[in-house]
Write a protein that holds these residues in place. Structure first.
Motif, short mmCIF file in Angstrom:
data_model
loop_
_atom_site.label_atom_id
_atom_site.label_comp_id
_atom_site.label_asym_id
_atom_site.label_seq_id
_atom_site.Cartn_x
_atom_site.Cartn_y
_atom_site.Cartn_z
N SER A 271 148.68 56.93 -3.72
CA SER A 271 148.37 55.73 -4.47
C SER A 271 149.48 54.71 -4.23
CB SER A 271 148.29 56.07 -5.96
OG SER A 271 148.54 54.95 -6.77
N PHE B 220 151.91 62.78 -10.18
CA PHE B 220 151.44 63.89 -9.36
C PHE B 220 152.07 65.18 -9.88
CE2 PHE B 220 152.04 66.58 -5.50
CZ PHE B 220 150.70 66.81 -5.20
N ASN C 1 149.07 60.77 -6.75
CA ASN C 1 148.61 59.68 -7.62
C ASN C 1 149.74 59.01 -8.39
OD1 ASN C 1 148.49 62.42 -8.82
ND2 ASN C 1 148.14 61.30 -10.72
N LEU D 267 142.10 56.28 -4.72
CA LEU D 267 142.80 57.40 -4.11
C LEU D 267 141.93 58.65 -4.00
CD1 LEU D 267 145.39 58.73 -2.98
CD2 LEU D 267 145.99 59.28 -5.36
N LEU D 268 141.35 59.06 -5.10
CA LEU D 268 140.59 60.31 -5.07
C LEU D 268 139.36 60.20 -4.18
CD1 LEU D 268 140.67 63.17 -6.06
CD2 LEU D 268 139.35 62.48 -8.07
N PRO E 274 145.19 52.66 -6.62
CA PRO E 274 145.07 53.86 -7.45
C PRO E 274 143.63 54.29 -7.72
CG PRO E 274 146.77 52.43 -8.34
CD PRO E 274 146.12 51.66 -7.22
N THR F 223 145.82 67.19 -6.55
CA THR F 223 146.24 65.95 -7.19
C THR F 223 146.74 66.27 -8.60
OG1 THR F 223 145.59 63.64 -7.57
CG2 THR F 223 143.99 65.33 -8.21
N ARG G 9 143.56 70.27 -9.62
CA ARG G 9 144.24 69.22 -10.37
C ARG G 9 145.26 69.83 -11.33
NH1 ARG G 9 142.30 64.03 -11.56
NH2 ARG G 9 140.17 64.65 -11.01
#
Length: 261
Positions: free
Chosen positions: A126, A63, A106, A189-190, A186, A57, A20
């Motif tokens: 997203s 992003f 994202n 998404l993960l 959103p 991400t 991340r």
């Protein structure tokens, strides 16, 4: 298991590593700290046999907003070329390594952030995500392999349009063009990206790694050879008056005037 709370945070969830970008105050622009984090983590993760899939991400609503222009004051060709070579230390591992990589985009992916998403094997977005080349707005050449990867996602004609016009691509259009597999709410998404990563991680690692290698070979020329030419192109662009005007306009929050140069 969380390794570090830093500019780049890595969390291992079983055989999947979640990477991340973690500077939301700058929309995760690739600062020296983020670059150092990617340089430290990506080669190690792609070399770790226990990591069978990566997910990349961003923290917050973006992003990655691209390169951090505040840290591009040294524009001499040798310095730019050296900085590009440092970035390639992690860039090449994403493309030529055998570990499958998923981008969970994202939010905004602009400039080098767009490039980062296209370095990944699979892209989920997203519904609030967007893409923009960004490079034409500052008088730079596309970098981090974007001129190599983008035509392979969407074809040469569409790649030329996006790289030459600098227009924004919404999440819905990204799916239509082939930039992304699908867009999701959103909040989902993960979870979607991790579920896909876990499915891949449960597969035959050797077979999937060889498949990735063959796909890369099928689309030649070789990625490292392309990056050498890209670094030379960017070194020339950074030394030009147009890049100086582009950066100045960005910092002054105005539209650049390239025709007056």
């Amino acid at each position: 298991m969380e390794i570090a709370v830093d500019a780049v945070v890595v969390e291992k969830r079983g055989a999947v590593a979640l990477v991340r970008l973690n500077q939301p105050e700058t929309m995760n622009a690739i600062s020296p700290d983020i670059k150092a984090g990617l340089t430290a983590h990506i080669p190690a993760l792609t070399a770790d046999p226990a990591v069978r899939c990566l997910v990349i991400t961003g923290t917050g609503n973006a992003f990655c907003a691209g390169g951090d222009l505040r840290n591009m004051t040294d524009r001499r060709a040798p310095s730019v070329f050296a900085r590009m070579q440092q970035s390639y230390a992690w860039v090449e591992h994403l493309v030529t390594g055998k570990t499958p990589v998923i981008a969970a985009v994202n939010g905004a992916a602009a400039g080098a952030g767009f490039s980062l998403a296209m370095l990944c094997d699979l892209v989920l977005v997203s519904e609030e995500a967007s893409f923009r080349a960004g490079f034409p707005n500052i008088g730079a050449a596309p970098d981090l392999g974007l001129a190599f990867t983008l035509p392979r996602f969407i074809g040469m004609q569409r790649a030329r349009e996006l790289l030459l016009t600098n227009r924004r691509v919404t999440a819905a259009e990204a799916v239509t063009l082939g930039l992304a597999l699908r867009s999701v709410p959103p909040a989902s998404l993960l979870d979607e990206a991790m579920a896909m990563a876990e499915q891949i991680a449960a597969g035959p690692a050797l077979s999937l790694g060889l498949t990735k290698m063959l796909l890369n070979e099928a689309i030649g020329p070789t990625f490292p050879a392309f990056l050498e030419k890209e670094a030379m192109a960017q070194a020339i662009a950074f030394g030009g008056d147009e890049f100086a005007e582009g950066v100045k306009a960005f910092l002054e929050k105005r539209k650049p005037n390239f025709t007056a140069i």
